[in-house]
Scaffold this active site. Structure first.
Site, PDB file in Angstrom:
ATOM      1  N   ASP A   1       0.836  -1.214   0.000  1.00  0.00           N
ATOM      2  CA  ASP A   1       0.000   0.000   0.000  1.00  0.00           C
ATOM      3  C   ASP A   1       0.865   1.255   0.000  1.00  0.00           C
ATOM      4  OD1 ASP A   1      -1.307  -2.346   1.413  1.00  0.00           O
ATOM      5  OD2 ASP A   1      -3.040  -1.099   0.995  1.00  0.00           O
TER       6      ASP A   1
ATOM      7  N   ASP B   1      -1.562  -2.497  -4.088  1.00  0.00           N
ATOM      8  CA  ASP B   1      -1.892  -1.075  -4.005  1.00  0.00           C
ATOM      9  C   ASP B   1      -0.636  -0.248  -4.286  1.00  0.00           C
ATOM     10  OD1 ASP B   1      -4.504  -1.623  -3.637  1.00  0.00           O
ATOM     11  OD2 ASP B   1      -4.652  -0.868  -1.586  1.00  0.00           O
TER      12      ASP B   1
ATOM     13  N   TYR C   1      -2.139   4.511  -6.363  1.00  0.00           N
ATOM     14  CA  TYR C   1      -3.325   5.257  -5.914  1.00  0.00           C
ATOM     15  C   TYR C   1      -3.761   6.300  -6.939  1.00  0.00           C
ATOM     16  CZ  TYR C   1      -3.105   2.810  -1.513  1.00  0.00           C
ATOM     17  OH  TYR C   1      -3.103   1.812  -0.565  1.00  0.00           O
TER      18      TYR C   1
ATOM     19  N   ASN D   1      -6.726  -3.670  -4.581  1.00  0.00           N
ATOM     20  CA  ASN D   1      -7.961  -3.063  -5.094  1.00  0.00           C
ATOM     21  C   ASN D   1      -7.684  -1.781  -5.882  1.00  0.00           C
ATOM     22  OD1 ASN D   1      -7.329  -2.367  -2.281  1.00  0.00           O
ATOM     23  ND2 ASN D   1      -8.991  -0.893  -2.476  1.00  0.00           N
TER      24      ASN D   1
ATOM     25  N   HIS E   1      -3.625  -9.456  -1.224  1.00  0.00           N
ATOM     26  CA  HIS E   1      -3.806  -8.067  -0.798  1.00  0.00           C
ATOM     27  C   HIS E   1      -4.663  -7.939   0.463  1.00  0.00           C
ATOM     28  CE1 HIS E   1      -3.686  -3.799  -0.956  1.00  0.00           C
ATOM     29  NE2 HIS E   1      -4.995  -3.722  -1.006  1.00  0.00           N
TER      30      HIS E   1
ATOM     31  N   HIS F   1     -11.549  -2.344   6.862  1.00  0.00           N
ATOM     32  CA  HIS F   1     -11.557  -3.558   6.029  1.00  0.00           C
ATOM     33  C   HIS F   1     -11.782  -4.831   6.849  1.00  0.00           C
ATOM     34  CE1 HIS F   1     -10.333  -0.902   2.897  1.00  0.00           C
ATOM     35  NE2 HIS F   1      -9.152  -0.683   3.410  1.00  0.00           N
TER      36      HIS F   1
ATOM     37  N   HIS G   1      -3.466  -3.854   2.418  1.00  0.00           N
ATOM     38  CA  HIS G   1      -4.833  -3.339   2.420  1.00  0.00           C
ATOM     39  C   HIS G   1      -5.178  -2.502   3.654  1.00  0.00           C
ATOM     40  CE1 HIS G   1      -8.676  -2.977   0.612  1.00  0.00           C
ATOM     41  NE2 HIS G   1      -9.329  -3.838   1.353  1.00  0.00           N
ATOM     42  N   VAL G   2      -4.902  -3.025   4.836  1.00  0.00           N
ATOM     43  CA  VAL G   2      -5.158  -2.274   6.069  1.00  0.00           C
ATOM     44  C   VAL G   2      -3.901  -1.458   6.367  1.00  0.00           C
ATOM     45  CG1 VAL G   2      -5.747  -2.426   8.511  1.00  0.00           C
ATOM     46  CG2 VAL G   2      -6.641  -4.122   6.888  1.00  0.00           C
ATOM     47  N   HIS G   3      -4.058  -0.150   6.528  1.00  0.00           N
ATOM     48  CA  HIS G   3      -2.888   0.734   6.621  1.00  0.00           C
ATOM     49  C   HIS G   3      -2.339   0.791   8.039  1.00  0.00           C
ATOM     50  CE1 HIS G   3      -4.880   2.715   2.898  1.00  0.00           C
ATOM     51  NE2 HIS G   3      -4.343   1.547   2.627  1.00  0.00           N
TER      52      HIS G   3
HETATM   53 FE   FE2 Z   1      -6.130  -1.938  -0.569  1.00  0.00          FE
END
Ligand code: FE2
Ligand code: NAG
Ligand code: NAG
Ligand code: NAG
Ligand code: NAG
Ligand code: NAG
Ligand code: NAG
Length: 460
Positions: A159, A187, A190, A224, A309, A319, A346-348
């Protein structure tokens, strides 16, 4: 830090079941992207840019070199030679395939992909792109031939995006000087958060990561933000910019899609999955993984690592449970084949799970909860590259028993495989010096040495 953690333990005794939530929380600050003009093109006429490499075959003797030229398709060649051959006397050339794409009103420049084959193992090569005053030189080192006790170090980044925090993450990773290959858990740029998915952001991202991606392979996994679905502006082809820009050797592992594939690299067998492609029974991804897992030879590649991801175990409110359907489908295989580690993004934030499984579930008996399982992987969420969307600083209160350690920070991880039994894993938050690790643990191989592990953040 230890002092704070000890206090936390005393206060929470009896409430949690062994899991630790770090008291360190990154200050929530707006994550502003670095302006486009801070990612200038390299100098020179039609100079190759956005250079990135990845493994080009199943075993590690090929490299895919990808780059972009702004003005013309030519030159379509990559020239390479062994670094020991100082004068480059034995230069070899490989030809690229060139592609372009349109996305709404954006037209890409010329995107080249060249596969360099039949390289020697464990050898440093120089390579050159472009011509005239736009010529640029880079280098890479091929991995050692696969073998049970071959040491090798992977960096894990997810990410990433292109903010000041992203730059900190990448600089920090590079400063360690330890990583030999990046496992990138999805990711990328962006671009899709900008109006009309401003695809120039894909170009600036390519320039941003070049300082790493031109010199060591990144193993790509789609997230995503690679979907780029925008039917409102007529863009209905999933993963269009991603698939044009980032090529992977999926056919070498009998995959039918670049979104899922596997490679062997040194002592690791790495399986890349797609959270955003069908994976239920009968689908291509399901069928591929089913035939792939029995092929893993733990005598050759003891470490079985899966990248995806969307995490299967995540106790963040962001998420939450998005990885649940894939977990139901694939987790029994992960346990059966003793996967060592599953990396997701995915999870920041950062999170490390216990070795747990939840495969008892069946709807007649209603048995369903994670239990300790020595054959299960550890699930690591490393979606903390530091992108424009900011930190995921809302963990579910009362840390679930499957969660061993979690912290709302940006950073990256390193996995130092030592031999068939031991791998030293560290996670580094951006705020500390590289020598400090926010989380560390000796992982023991599930096939050769399935002993229980204890980490720096286990407080029992
Ligand atoms: Fe993501
Ligand atoms: C680079 O080469 C191009 C075309 O060959 C030429 O037009 C340009 O002036 C050169 N630039 C420099 C800085 O030498
Ligand atoms: C694409 O369209 C948008 C909206 O009309 C506009 O702001 C942007 O400048 C256009 N970009 C290009 C490359 O034409
Ligand atoms: C990224 O960080 C490095 C080191 O601080 C700095 O030299 C570089 O200019 C930064 N890159 C950008 C695009 O801001
Ligand atoms: C697994 O790898 C080892 C070491 O390379 C080799 O000797 C063995 O034949 C392989 N097993 C299978 C089933 O291919
Ligand atoms: C469902 O779970 C129960 C209890 O664990 C078990 O006895 C039964 O065999 C399971 N059924 C199936 C179809 O797996
Ligand atoms: C594997 O590496 C670990 C950590 O360096 C070491 O303690 C262990 O002795 C090694 N095992 C073998 C068989 O060399």
């Amino acid at each position: 830090m230890w002092f704070l953690l000890t206090i936390l333990l005393l206060l929470s005794n009896g409430l949690t079941e062994g899991g630790v939530t770090s008291t360190y929380v990154r200050k929530a600050a707006p994550s502003v992207e670095i302006p486009k003009e801070c990612f200038p093109r390299p100098p020179g006429y039609n100079a190759p840019e956005q250079v990135h490499i990845t493994q080009g075959d199943y075993t590690g003797t090929s490299i895919i070199v990808s780059w972009v030229t702004p003005l013309k398709e030519q030159p379509k060649l990559v020239t390479y030679w062994e670094a020991d051959d100082k004068k480059g006397i034995t230069r070899v050339r490989a030809r690229s395939r060139t592609t372009t794409y349109r996305y709404y009103n954006y037209s890409s420049e010329y995107i080249h992909h060249a596969t360099i084959r039949r390289l020697k193992y464990n050898t440093k090569y120089m390579y050159e792109l472009g011509k005239g005053n736009g010529t640029r030189q880079f280098w890479f080192t091929t991995p050692p031939e696969s073998g049970p006790d071959v040491p090798y170090t992977f960096g894990i980044i997810g990410d990433l995006g292109q903010t000041q925090a992203s730059n900190q993450t990448l600089e920090h990773y590079l400063a360690s000087g330890k990583g030999q290959t990046v496992l990138f858990v999805g990711d990328f740029s962006y671009a899709d958060v900008h109006p009309f998915h401003d695809n120039e952001k894909w170009d600036t991202f390519g320039r941003f990561i070049e300082k790493s991606s031109a010199y060591e392979p990144w193993i790509y996994c789609a997230g995503n933000h690679e979907l780029d679905l925008a039917p409102e502006i007529g863009e209905q082809v999933l993963f269009k910019p991603y698939k044009h820009r980032y090529h992977v050797p999926f056919r070498a592992s009998q995959s039918t899609s670049p979104l899922w594939y596997s490679i062997k690299r040194a002592s690791a067998h790495i399986i890349v999955l797609s959270s955003y492609s069908a994976y239920a029974i009968y689908t291509p991804q399901y069928r591929w993984l089913k035939q792939e897992l029995p092929k893993v030879n733990r005598s050759e590649t003891p470490w079985l690592i899966v990248l995806m991801h969307s995490p299967m175990y995540n106790s963040n409110n962001y998420h939450y449970m998005e990885g649940e359907t894939m977990r139901v489908v694939f987790e029994p295989w992960f346990v059966k084949y003793k996967v060592d580690l599953v990396f997701a993004g995915h999870v920041h934030s950062y999170e490390r799970s216990e070795r747990v499984s939840n495969i008892q579930y069946n709807i007649t008996e209603g048995v369903s909860c994670p239990v300790k399982d020595p054959s299960a992987p550890v699930y690591l969420t490393v979606g903390d590259g530091g992108n424009i969307e900011g930190i995921a600083d809302s963990f579910i209160e009362h840390q679930p028993s499957y969660s061993a350690f979690r912290e709302a920070s940006f950073g990256h991880a390193l996995l130092e495989i030592k031999n068939r039994t031991h791998a030293f894993y560290t996670w580094h938050r951006n705020q500390d010096s590289m020598a400090v690790s926010g989380d560390s643990i000796w992982f023991y191989n599930r096939y050769w040495f399935p002993k229980e592990e204890t980490s720096s953040n286990t407080l029992t």
